[in-house]
Design a protein around this motif. Structure first.
Motif, PDB file in Angstrom:
ATOM      1  N   SER A  36       0.807  -1.221   0.000  1.00  0.00           N
ATOM      2  CA  SER A  36       0.000   0.000   0.000  1.00  0.00           C
ATOM      3  C   SER A  36       0.836   1.265   0.000  1.00  0.00           C
ATOM      4  N   GLY A  37       2.074   1.156   0.495  1.00  0.00           N
ATOM      5  CA  GLY A  37       2.910   2.348   0.620  1.00  0.00           C
ATOM      6  C   GLY A  37       2.563   3.190   1.828  1.00  0.00           C
ATOM      7  N   LEU A  38       1.678   2.699   2.686  1.00  0.00           N
ATOM      8  CA  LEU A  38       1.294   3.422   3.894  1.00  0.00           C
ATOM      9  C   LEU A  38       2.286   3.151   5.023  1.00  0.00           C
ATOM     10  N   GLU A  39       2.335   4.058   5.970  1.00  0.00           N
ATOM     11  CA  GLU A  39       3.099   3.804   7.187  1.00  0.00           C
ATOM     12  C   GLU A  39       2.466   2.626   7.930  1.00  0.00           C
ATOM     13  N   ARG A  40       3.291   1.878   8.640  1.00  0.00           N
ATOM     14  CA  ARG A  40       2.784   0.690   9.327  1.00  0.00           C
ATOM     15  C   ARG A  40       1.647   1.052  10.290  1.00  0.00           C
ATOM     16  N   SER A  41       1.833   2.150  11.034  1.00  0.00           N
ATOM     17  CA  SER A  41       0.802   2.536  12.004  1.00  0.00           C
ATOM     18  C   SER A  41      -0.495   2.899  11.305  1.00  0.00           C
ATOM     19  N   THR A  42      -0.391   3.561  10.155  1.00  0.00           N
ATOM     20  CA  THR A  42      -1.592   3.947   9.399  1.00  0.00           C
ATOM     21  C   THR A  42      -2.299   2.718   8.849  1.00  0.00           C
ATOM     22  N   ALA A  43      -1.528   1.808   8.260  1.00  0.00           N
ATOM     23  CA  ALA A  43      -2.119   0.590   7.706  1.00  0.00           C
ATOM     24  C   ALA A  43      -2.806  -0.213   8.809  1.00  0.00           C
ATOM     25  N   HIS A  44      -2.152  -0.295   9.968  1.00  0.00           N
ATOM     26  CA  HIS A  44      -2.742  -1.038  11.085  1.00  0.00           C
ATOM     27  C   HIS A  44      -4.032  -0.386  11.554  1.00  0.00           C
ATOM     28  N   ARG A  45      -4.055   0.937  11.631  1.00  0.00           N
ATOM     29  CA  ARG A  45      -5.251   1.643  12.093  1.00  0.00           C
ATOM     30  C   ARG A  45      -6.415   1.432  11.117  1.00  0.00           C
ATOM     31  N   VAL A  46      -6.133   1.511   9.817  1.00  0.00           N
ATOM     32  CA  VAL A  46      -7.194   1.369   8.818  1.00  0.00           C
ATOM     33  C   VAL A  46      -7.718  -0.060   8.796  1.00  0.00           C
ATOM     34  N   VAL A  47      -6.821  -1.039   8.817  1.00  0.00           N
ATOM     35  CA  VAL A  47      -7.275  -2.422   8.747  1.00  0.00           C
ATOM     36  C   VAL A  47      -7.999  -2.818  10.034  1.00  0.00           C
ATOM     37  N   ALA A  48      -7.630  -2.220  11.151  1.00  0.00           N
ATOM     38  CA  ALA A  48      -8.341  -2.480  12.407  1.00  0.00           C
ATOM     39  C   ALA A  48      -9.770  -1.973  12.325  1.00  0.00           C
ATOM     40  N   CYS A  49      -9.962  -0.813  11.700  1.00  0.00           N
ATOM     41  CA  CYS A  49     -11.310  -0.279  11.502  1.00  0.00           C
ATOM     42  C   CYS A  49     -12.127  -1.199  10.588  1.00  0.00           C
ATOM     43  N   LEU A  50     -11.491  -1.695   9.529  1.00  0.00           N
ATOM     44  CA  LEU A  50     -12.173  -2.610   8.608  1.00  0.00           C
ATOM     45  C   LEU A  50     -12.562  -3.902   9.318  1.00  0.00           C
ATOM     46  N   MET A  51     -11.725  -4.329  10.262  1.00  0.00           N
ATOM     47  CA  MET A  51     -12.068  -5.520  11.045  1.00  0.00           C
ATOM     48  C   MET A  51     -13.254  -5.244  11.964  1.00  0.00           C
ATOM     49  N   ASP A  52     -13.258  -4.067  12.588  1.00  0.00           N
ATOM     50  CA  ASP A  52     -14.377  -3.703  13.471  1.00  0.00           C
ATOM     51  C   ASP A  52     -15.704  -3.712  12.718  1.00  0.00           C
ATOM     52  N   GLU A  53     -15.644  -3.356  11.419  1.00  0.00           N
ATOM     53  CA  GLU A  53     -16.855  -3.280  10.601  1.00  0.00           C
ATOM     54  C   GLU A  53     -17.134  -4.578   9.840  1.00  0.00           C
ATOM     55  N   ASN A  54     -16.348  -5.631  10.121  1.00  0.00           N
ATOM     56  CA  ASN A  54     -16.522  -6.957   9.517  1.00  0.00           C
ATOM     57  C   ASN A  54     -16.243  -7.006   8.012  1.00  0.00           C
ATOM     58  N   PHE A  55     -15.462  -6.037   7.520  1.00  0.00           N
ATOM     59  CA  PHE A  55     -15.071  -6.083   6.113  1.00  0.00           C
ATOM     60  C   PHE A  55     -13.755  -6.849   5.932  1.00  0.00           C
ATOM     61  N   VAL A  56     -13.028  -7.030   7.022  1.00  0.00           N
ATOM     62  CA  VAL A  56     -11.775  -7.771   7.024  1.00  0.00           C
ATOM     63  C   VAL A  56     -11.757  -8.658   8.255  1.00  0.00           C
ATOM     64  N   ARG A  57     -11.156  -9.841   8.122  1.00  0.00           N
ATOM     65  CA  ARG A  57     -10.952 -10.725   9.272  1.00  0.00           C
ATOM     66  C   ARG A  57      -9.477 -11.115   9.327  1.00  0.00           C
ATOM     67  N   LYS A  58      -9.014 -11.479  10.511  1.00  0.00           N
ATOM     68  CA  LYS A  58      -7.635 -11.912  10.694  1.00  0.00           C
ATOM     69  C   LYS A  58      -7.641 -13.381  11.087  1.00  0.00           C
ATOM     70  N   ASP A  59      -6.991 -14.203  10.253  1.00  0.00           N
ATOM     71  CA  ASP A  59      -6.949 -15.624  10.536  1.00  0.00           C
ATOM     72  C   ASP A  59      -6.175 -15.875  11.831  1.00  0.00           C
ATOM     73  N   ALA A  60      -6.777 -16.623  12.724  1.00  0.00           N
ATOM     74  CA  ALA A  60      -6.183 -16.821  14.047  1.00  0.00           C
ATOM     75  C   ALA A  60      -4.864 -17.583  13.976  1.00  0.00           C
TER      76      ALA A  60
END
Length: 257
Positions: A39-63
């Motif tokens: 993505s070219g994003l900073e790690r903290s930014t990418a983590h923040r965005v993907v965490a939001c997507l997880m909260d909204e059930n658009f992304v999941r993290k395989d355990a």
């Protein structure tokens, strides 16, 4: 896409960009490091965005793998649109035109992860019709003329990764990595794919792949019995297919689709 541009849509663009990346790599998932690199994003930014997507059930993290995949709400959006199949609706006039020009069977497939999903099949007037795949069926990219055209758009390194994920299935289809690489390179050189006795003995095909959007790639292919689609006619029909598809894409772009 400039995902770093300023303005109120910046966060939306970042989230959509990450969703596209995850969708493009759905079969393997992506780690946070890979998301950051791609993505070219900073790690903290990418983590923040993907965490939001997880909260909204658009992304999941395989355990187990700790890799990010599409979530149930992203899947639901796709399922909600499936009854319309807008890609097939948009491309059906082109497929019908190619049927008229060739009199052969025309297949429309769309990339779905590592696979090519058949969206439509149109038959020309030639009396011997080809039924190697039907709408709703899918095969690994590389198997079949349309799938070969799709996988040829990847680098050799990426093809090796795809093959490694499905080695047994590729081997069963008579496509060890070396053979798949050779076919992909030939496709790049010619500008269209060619198969002879691929999915079905006695059947040949040619295919051409192109993009409809940043994550939507499709391929259209001709299929016919070997005597009808010999080497000379494969070249003729491959060039026709590439020319017609390029013209369609150009007209679509000019129309602002």
């Amino acid at each position: 896409m400039d995902i770093k541009s300023k303005g109120g849509t910046q966060s939306i663009r970042r989230a959509l960009h990450l969703l596209r990346l995850i969708a493009q790599n759905e079969d393997s998932g992506l780690s946070l490091q890979e998301l950051t690199q791609l993505s070219g994003l900073e790690r903290s930014t990418a983590h923040r965005v993907v965490a939001c997507l997880m909260d909204e059930n658009f992304v999941r993290k395989d355990a187990a793998s700790k890799r990010y995949e599409l979530g149930i709400d992203a899947m639901q959006i796709g399922f909600s649109a499936m009854h319309r199949i807008p890609i097939a609706d948009e491309l059906r006039p082109l497929a019908k035109r190619l049927c008229r020009l060739s009199d052969d069977t025309v297949f429309l497939v769309a990339q779905q992860g590592d696979h090519a999903l058949c969206l439509a099949r149109e038959h020309g007037d030639f009396p011997v019709r080809i039924f190697t795949i039907d709408a709703g069926e899918k095969r690994l990219m590389g198997i079949g003329a349309g799938g070969l055209a799709l996988i040829a758009g990847y680098s050799d390194e990426e093809i090796a990764h795809i093959h490694a994920r499905h080695t047994e299935e590729y081997e069963q289809a008579g496509l060890p990595l070396r053979t798949l690489m050779l076919k992909a390179r030939q496709t790049r050189r010619n500008g269209y794919s060619e198969i002879v006795d691929g999915i079905t003995q006695g059947v040949s095909g040619v295919g051409y792949a192109f993009s409809l959007s940043q994550i939507t790639r499709v391929a259209i292919s001709f299929g016919a019995i070997n005597p009808r689609l010999d080497a000379a006619r494969r070249k003729q029909m491959g060039e026709l297919l590439a020319r017609e598809c390029k013209a369609w894409v150009q007209a679509r772009q000019q129309a602002g689709a």
